[in-house]
Design a protein around this motif. Structure first.
Motif, PDB file in Angstrom:
ATOM      1  N   LEU A  52      78.969 -52.259  49.939  1.00  0.00           N
ATOM      2  CA  LEU A  52      79.043 -51.489  51.175  1.00  0.00           C
ATOM      3  C   LEU A  52      78.634 -50.046  50.903  1.00  0.00           C
ATOM      4  CD1 LEU A  52      82.465 -52.832  52.497  1.00  0.00           C
ATOM      5  CD2 LEU A  52      80.189 -53.549  53.232  1.00  0.00           C
ATOM      6  N   LEU A  53      77.895 -49.468  51.826  1.00  0.00           N
ATOM      7  CA  LEU A  53      77.483 -48.074  51.718  1.00  0.00           C
ATOM      8  C   LEU A  53      78.476 -47.231  52.499  1.00  0.00           C
ATOM      9  CD1 LEU A  53      75.249 -46.220  50.604  1.00  0.00           C
ATOM     10  CD2 LEU A  53      74.084 -46.468  52.798  1.00  0.00           C
ATOM     11  N   GLU A  54      79.195 -46.358  51.799  1.00  0.00           N
ATOM     12  CA  GLU A  54      80.254 -45.577  52.435  1.00  0.00           C
ATOM     13  C   GLU A  54      79.971 -44.090  52.319  1.00  0.00           C
ATOM     14  OE1 GLU A  54      84.189 -46.772  51.444  1.00  0.00           O
ATOM     15  OE2 GLU A  54      83.877 -48.706  52.395  1.00  0.00           O
ATOM     16  N   GLY A  55      80.617 -43.318  53.178  1.00  0.00           N
ATOM     17  CA  GLY A  55      80.436 -41.879  53.197  1.00  0.00           C
ATOM     18  C   GLY A  55      79.381 -41.461  54.197  1.00  0.00           C
ATOM     19  N   THR A  56      79.084 -40.164  54.211  1.00  0.00           N
ATOM     20  CA  THR A  56      78.088 -39.604  55.120  1.00  0.00           C
ATOM     21  C   THR A  56      76.998 -38.915  54.322  1.00  0.00           C
ATOM     22  OG1 THR A  56      79.241 -37.477  55.308  1.00  0.00           O
ATOM     23  CG2 THR A  56      79.876 -39.215  56.862  1.00  0.00           C
ATOM     24  N   GLU A 112      76.451 -50.624  56.135  1.00  0.00           N
ATOM     25  CA  GLU A 112      77.136 -49.330  56.124  1.00  0.00           C
ATOM     26  C   GLU A 112      78.564 -49.523  56.618  1.00  0.00           C
ATOM     27  OE1 GLU A 112      76.905 -44.999  58.434  1.00  0.00           O
ATOM     28  OE2 GLU A 112      75.259 -46.448  58.604  1.00  0.00           O
ATOM     29  N   HIS A 113      79.497 -48.880  55.918  1.00  0.00           N
ATOM     30  CA  HIS A 113      80.911 -48.973  56.289  1.00  0.00           C
ATOM     31  C   HIS A 113      81.447 -47.564  56.462  1.00  0.00           C
ATOM     32  CE1 HIS A 113      85.311 -50.145  55.184  1.00  0.00           C
ATOM     33  NE2 HIS A 113      85.112 -50.246  56.467  1.00  0.00           N
ATOM     34  N   ARG A 114      81.846 -47.251  57.676  1.00  0.00           N
ATOM     35  CA  ARG A 114      82.323 -45.900  57.944  1.00  0.00           C
ATOM     36  C   ARG A 114      83.799 -45.721  57.612  1.00  0.00           C
ATOM     37  NH1 ARG A 114      78.661 -47.232  61.720  1.00  0.00           N
ATOM     38  NH2 ARG A 114      80.190 -48.148  63.121  1.00  0.00           N
ATOM     39  N   GLY A 115      84.471 -46.793  57.215  1.00  0.00           N
ATOM     40  CA  GLY A 115      85.862 -46.693  56.797  1.00  0.00           C
ATOM     41  C   GLY A 115      85.971 -46.158  55.387  1.00  0.00           C
ATOM     42  N   SER A 116      87.191 -45.957  54.922  1.00  0.00           N
ATOM     43  CA  SER A 116      87.420 -45.409  53.590  1.00  0.00           C
ATOM     44  C   SER A 116      87.501 -46.506  52.556  1.00  0.00           C
ATOM     45  CB  SER A 116      88.722 -44.603  53.567  1.00  0.00           C
ATOM     46  OG  SER A 116      89.028 -44.162  52.267  1.00  0.00           O
ATOM     47  N   ALA A 117      86.874 -46.291  51.399  1.00  0.00           N
ATOM     48  CA  ALA A 117      86.901 -47.272  50.319  1.00  0.00           C
ATOM     49  C   ALA A 117      88.223 -47.254  49.577  1.00  0.00           C
ATOM     50  CB  ALA A 117      85.764 -47.005  49.345  1.00  0.00           C
ATOM     51  N   THR A 118      88.925 -46.147  49.611  1.00  0.00           N
ATOM     52  CA  THR A 118      90.200 -46.050  48.913  1.00  0.00           C
ATOM     53  C   THR A 118      91.236 -45.469  49.863  1.00  0.00           C
ATOM     54  OG1 THR A 118      89.622 -43.863  48.073  1.00  0.00           O
ATOM     55  CG2 THR A 118      89.138 -45.730  46.655  1.00  0.00           C
ATOM     56  N   ILE A 119      92.482 -45.701  49.553  1.00  0.00           N
ATOM     57  CA  ILE A 119      93.572 -45.199  50.387  1.00  0.00           C
ATOM     58  C   ILE A 119      94.299 -44.120  49.614  1.00  0.00           C
ATOM     59  CG2 ILE A 119      95.702 -45.815  51.559  1.00  0.00           C
ATOM     60  CD1 ILE A 119      94.553 -48.692  51.594  1.00  0.00           C
ATOM     61  N   CYS A 120      94.237 -42.903  50.092  1.00  0.00           N
ATOM     62  CA  CYS A 120      94.882 -41.796  49.390  1.00  0.00           C
ATOM     63  C   CYS A 120      96.194 -41.431  50.085  1.00  0.00           C
ATOM     64  CB  CYS A 120      93.935 -40.601  49.334  1.00  0.00           C
ATOM     65  SG  CYS A 120      92.441 -40.938  48.362  1.00  0.00           S
ATOM     66  N   ARG A 121      96.106 -40.777  51.223  1.00  0.00           N
ATOM     67  CA  ARG A 121      97.311 -40.378  51.936  1.00  0.00           C
ATOM     68  C   ARG A 121      97.567 -41.373  53.061  1.00  0.00           C
ATOM     69  NH1 ARG A 121     100.468 -35.891  52.032  1.00  0.00           N
ATOM     70  NH2 ARG A 121     101.717 -35.574  53.895  1.00  0.00           N
TER      71      ARG A 121
END
Length: 298
Positions: A131-135, A219-228
Motif C-alpha cells: 500500500l502507498l501511504e502518506g502524502t 493508495e491508502h490514506r489511512g495510517s500504517a501504524t497506530i501511535c496515539r
C-alpha cells in the motif's frame, strides 16, 4: 447488486466490498477508482456501517454505481465486510471478492494485477498488495501487504526484507470464493484489529496459500501504524489481541500480559489517559467473553 460493466467472459467475475462509516468523500473516491478498473467489476457493495453523519441518500448519490447496504449499527470491520460479502455472493457467478478500505484508491490496473496473481495457482485463497501511504508533501512510503506476528505475544510488526508476512492486510484483499466457501467469513468477535490476522491464519490452516501482487498500486490514506490511540481504538485493539491469543496460543494469558503492561506504560508516559482506559476496558471485555473457537464455514 448494481453492475459497473459486464466483465469480459474470459475474465473472473469480481465483486468489490467497501465498508463505510460517515466519510463520504473517501468512499466516493474509492468508488470512482473502481469504476476505472481495466478489469471491470461485476458489482460493488458499499456497506454503510451505521453512519450518523449523513443521510443514506447522500451516500447513494456519491456512489451511483454501487449497491448501498445499510446496517442499523456499526458492526466493526468484520461484521460490515461479512454483510457485504453475503450480499455479493448472492450472485452465483461471482468468483472473487475484493475487500477494500473506503480510504483506498486503486490504480486502474490494480484489480487486473491482483487477479493475475490469483490465477497463478488455484490454491491461492488470498491476494494482497503493498500500500502507498502518506502524502506528496509529507512524503510517501510503500507499506508491506501484511505483517509478521512476533514471539509468543503475537505482536504485529512489518516483515524484514525477504520475509513473507504471516497475514495479509484487510485494507486490500482479493478473496477466492471457493476458498471462502471452505474457510468461512471473518470472525465477527473481532470488532476492529486482528480480524485479518485471524482470517489469514484460518486460510493457511485449511491448506490455502497467501500471495502478494507486488506491482498492484493501491493508495491508502489511512495510517500504517497506530501511535496515539483513542479510547475506542485502544479498546478494540486490546480486545482483538487477547481474542487472537485465546484462539491460538497455548498459554494466552502469559502471551497477552506483557504487551498489555508495556502499552499501559507507554500511554502513561505519553499522558494518553483515553488509551489507558480503552486498554483496560478491552482487556476486561476479552477475558470476560467465552473462549473463542474457529467459525464455521459458510
Amino acid at each position: 447488486m448494481t453492475s459497473v460493466r459486464r466483465p469480459d467472459s474470459r475474465a473472473p467475475a469480481v465483486a468489490a466490498v467497501i465498508p463505510h462509516l460517515d466519510r463520504i468523500p473517501d468512499t466516493a473516491a474509492c468508488c470512482r477508482a473502481l469504476a476505472a478498473q481495466t478489469l471491470p467489476l461485476a458489482g460493488i457493495v458499499v456497506v454503510d456501517n451505521g453512519s450518523t453523519a449523513h443521510a443514506p441518500e447522500e451516500l447513494a448519490a456519491a456512489c451511483p454505481a454501487a449497491r448501498i447496504l445499510r446496517l442499523d449499527e456499526n458492526r466493526g470491520f468484520a461484521g460490515g465486510v461479512n454483510a457485504g460479502i453475503r450480499a455479493a455472493l448472492a450472485q452465483p457467478e461471482i468468483e472473487f471478492i475484493w475487500v477494500l478500505n473506503n480510504d483506498t484508491a486503486a490504480a486502474p490496473d490494480a484489480l487486473e494485477t491482483l487477479a493475475a496473481a490469483a490465477a497463478a495457482d488455484p490454491r491461492i485463497g488470498l491476494v494482497g498488495c503493498p500500500l502507498l501511504e502518506g502524502t506528496e508533501d509529507a512524503g510517501r512510503r510503500r507499506v508491506p501487504p501484511g505483517k509478521k506476528l512476533r514471539g509468543p505475544w503475537a505482536i504485529p510488526v512489518f516483515p524484514k526484507a525477504g520475509e513473507r508476512p504471516d497475514y495479509l492486510s484487510g485494507a486490500c484483499l482479493l478473496i477466492r470464493r471457493e476458498a471462502l466457501d471452505d474457510v468461512g467469513l471473518f470472525d465477527e468477535g473481532f470488532f476492529f484489529f486482528f480480524e485479518d490476522a485471524d482470517f489469514s491464519r484460518r486460510f493457511l490452516g485449511r491448506g490455502w496459500r497467501l500471495a502478494v501482487a507486488e506491482n498492484a498500486q493501491v493508495e491508502h490514506r489511512g495510517s500504517a501504524t497506530i501511535c496515539r490511540m483513542s479510547e475506542l481504538q485502544a479498546r478494540a485493539y486490546r480486545a482483538g489481541h487477547v481474542r487472537y491469543l485465546r484462539k491460538y496460543a497455548r498459554h494466552p494469558f502469559w502471551g497477552a500480559l506483557p504487551p498489555f503492561l508495556a502499552r499501559l506504560a507507554l500511554d502513561a508516559l505519553r499522558g494518553n489517559g483515553a488509551a489507558i482506559r480503552g486498554n483496560g476496558r478491552g482487556w476486561r471485555q476479552a477475558w470476560q467473553a467465552p473462549r473463542p473457537g474457529a467459525p464455521a464455514a459458510t
